[in-house]
Design a protein around this motif. Structure first.
Motif, PDB file in Angstrom:
ATOM      1  N   GLU A  72       7.785   6.087   3.049  1.00  0.00           N
ATOM      2  CA  GLU A  72       7.751   6.500   1.648  1.00  0.00           C
ATOM      3  C   GLU A  72       9.164   6.691   1.114  1.00  0.00           C
ATOM      4  O   GLU A  72       9.486   6.263  -0.007  1.00  0.00           O
ATOM      5  N   ARG A 116       0.836  -1.205   0.000  1.00  0.00           N
ATOM      6  CA  ARG A 116       0.000   0.000   0.000  1.00  0.00           C
ATOM      7  C   ARG A 116       0.870   1.253   0.000  1.00  0.00           C
ATOM      8  O   ARG A 116       0.560   2.247  -0.674  1.00  0.00           O
ATOM      9  N   THR A 167       0.981   4.380  -2.721  1.00  0.00           N
ATOM     10  CA  THR A 167       0.872   5.777  -2.301  1.00  0.00           C
ATOM     11  C   THR A 167       2.073   6.592  -2.772  1.00  0.00           C
ATOM     12  O   THR A 167       1.934   7.723  -3.243  1.00  0.00           O
TER      13      THR A 167
END
Length: 359
Positions: free
Chosen positions: A348, A181, A185
């Motif tokens: 991230e 996920r 993103t």
């Protein structure tokens, strides 16, 4: 007793293999809604008596340990305890992504035990009763894209003891699913090939740079700094290369030296005599060896600060041994986000940095 000990030992050694194919089930109910929920959220289904009598502390220790490494502690997962009746009263609780189910099978009237007995085969339940502890995984029980990880004990003591063996595999399993996920993103704006080529020209390292980043203008032939603006802050990626001299560079001290040299030369604020440096006094600097896309590398996680200013935050570095060119390549990501939670921001950056390759 020897068989039970062997069961615990194998669970620890084999990691995710404790979730054997025979222990997984997939609901055939159709159609089902899509699972939703915040990234890194975990819901623990357990009776309140079990939760208050030791399970809560174990769950906190195993699943809410601090994410490495942030200025203010944040857990690896955001955990919420619910009971089976909550699932009936709040249907949306059946549409989340990650659950851990804790069952003491000696409590036959327990709502959680009844749920587990209904979900799993008689043979699996009997195996747990014989061995003392066991696990199983269910997918898509109430919604598409969700998983339930069952941790079951013959009694409460066996359950809590088994959790201490099984939890690394549980954490890894959930983290790998959440990683998918986070990647979506991170790259929802696609990949900026042009920026990736500029980084490669200056450092010899390729990276998949997500959309949304811009290059900070820096006069250098072997350094690149990319920045993505966020609310009240920024995500930053920098890359550089240095000649390989000796093995001492591929150490904790060598990594700090290279990163501090970059910080002193290229990163400052509007105040005089400011520069970025590693702060390993207030929080530890963790370094481990790894393999990054087939190349030996060091991974470092720590805290940065601005000398003579009041800025700081977390960073992660990969120092890659580019043997073909007799050089070391540093790819580094750091967060500037005062007052904001930083766990997902760091994850991230890790997604991007782990695409780094020297060809």
């Amino acid at each position: 007793m020897n068989f039970r000990f062997l069961n615990y030992l194998l669970a620890g050694l084999l990691g995710l293999s404790i979730f054997s194919c025979g222990s997984e089930m997939t609901s055939n109910l159709s159609p089902t809604p899509a699972a939703f929920g915040k990234i890194n959220s975990l819901y623990v289904i357990a009776d309140s008596t079990l939760w208050l009598d030791g399970a809560q502390d174990s769950v906190a220790f195993f699943f809410e340990s601090p994410y490495l490494i942030l200025p203010q502690p944040e857990p690896i997962f955001d955990v919420r305890h619910i009971e089976p009746y909550n699932l009936r009263e709040e249907p949306t609780l059946q549409q989340l992504r990650n659950y851990v189910v804790l069952a003491d099978l000696s409590q036959k009237e327990s709502p959680t035990t009844k749920m587990v007995v209904e979900d799993l085969s008689d043979a699996r339940i009997q195996q747990v009763k014989e061995e003392g502890f066991g696990t199983a995984v269910a997918r898509n029980k109430w919604a598409t894209g969700q998983q339930l990880i069952y941790l079951m004990g013959r009694n409460q003591a066996e359950l809590l003891a088994g959790m201490s063996t099984a939890y690394p595999a549980v954490v890894k399993r959930i983290a790998e699913r959440e990683n998918e996920r986070i990647k979506i993103t991170t790259y929802f704006q696609g990949v900026n090939r042009m920026l990736g080529e500029k980084v490669a020209e200056r450092t010899g390292a390729t990276m998949d740079i997500p959309g949304g980043y811009d290059m900070v203008p820096v006069e250098s032939d072997d350094f690149a700094w990319l920045r993505k603006k966020t609310k009240n802050g920024s995500l930053n990626i920098m890359a550089t290369r240095v000649p390989y001299e000796d093995q001492s560079q591929l150490t904790k001290e060598g990594l700090i030296t290279i990163r501090d040299q970059v910080g002193r030369e290229y990163l400052s604020t509007t105040l005089d005599s400011t520069f970025m440096k590693v702060n390993d006094r207030d929080l530890p600097f963790f370094v481990s060896t790894t393999e990054l896309n087939g190349h030996y590398a060091l991974e470092g996680r720590g805290i940065w600060e601005m000398e003579n200013d009041f800025l700081g935050g977390p960073f992660v570095s990969y120092l890659i041994n580019d043997e073909a060119r007799r050089q070391l390549v540093l790819v580094d990501g750091f967060v500037l986000a005062p007052g904001r939670k930083k766990r997902e921001l760091m994850e991230e950056l890790v997604q991007v940095l782990q695409t780094a390759n020297v060809k």
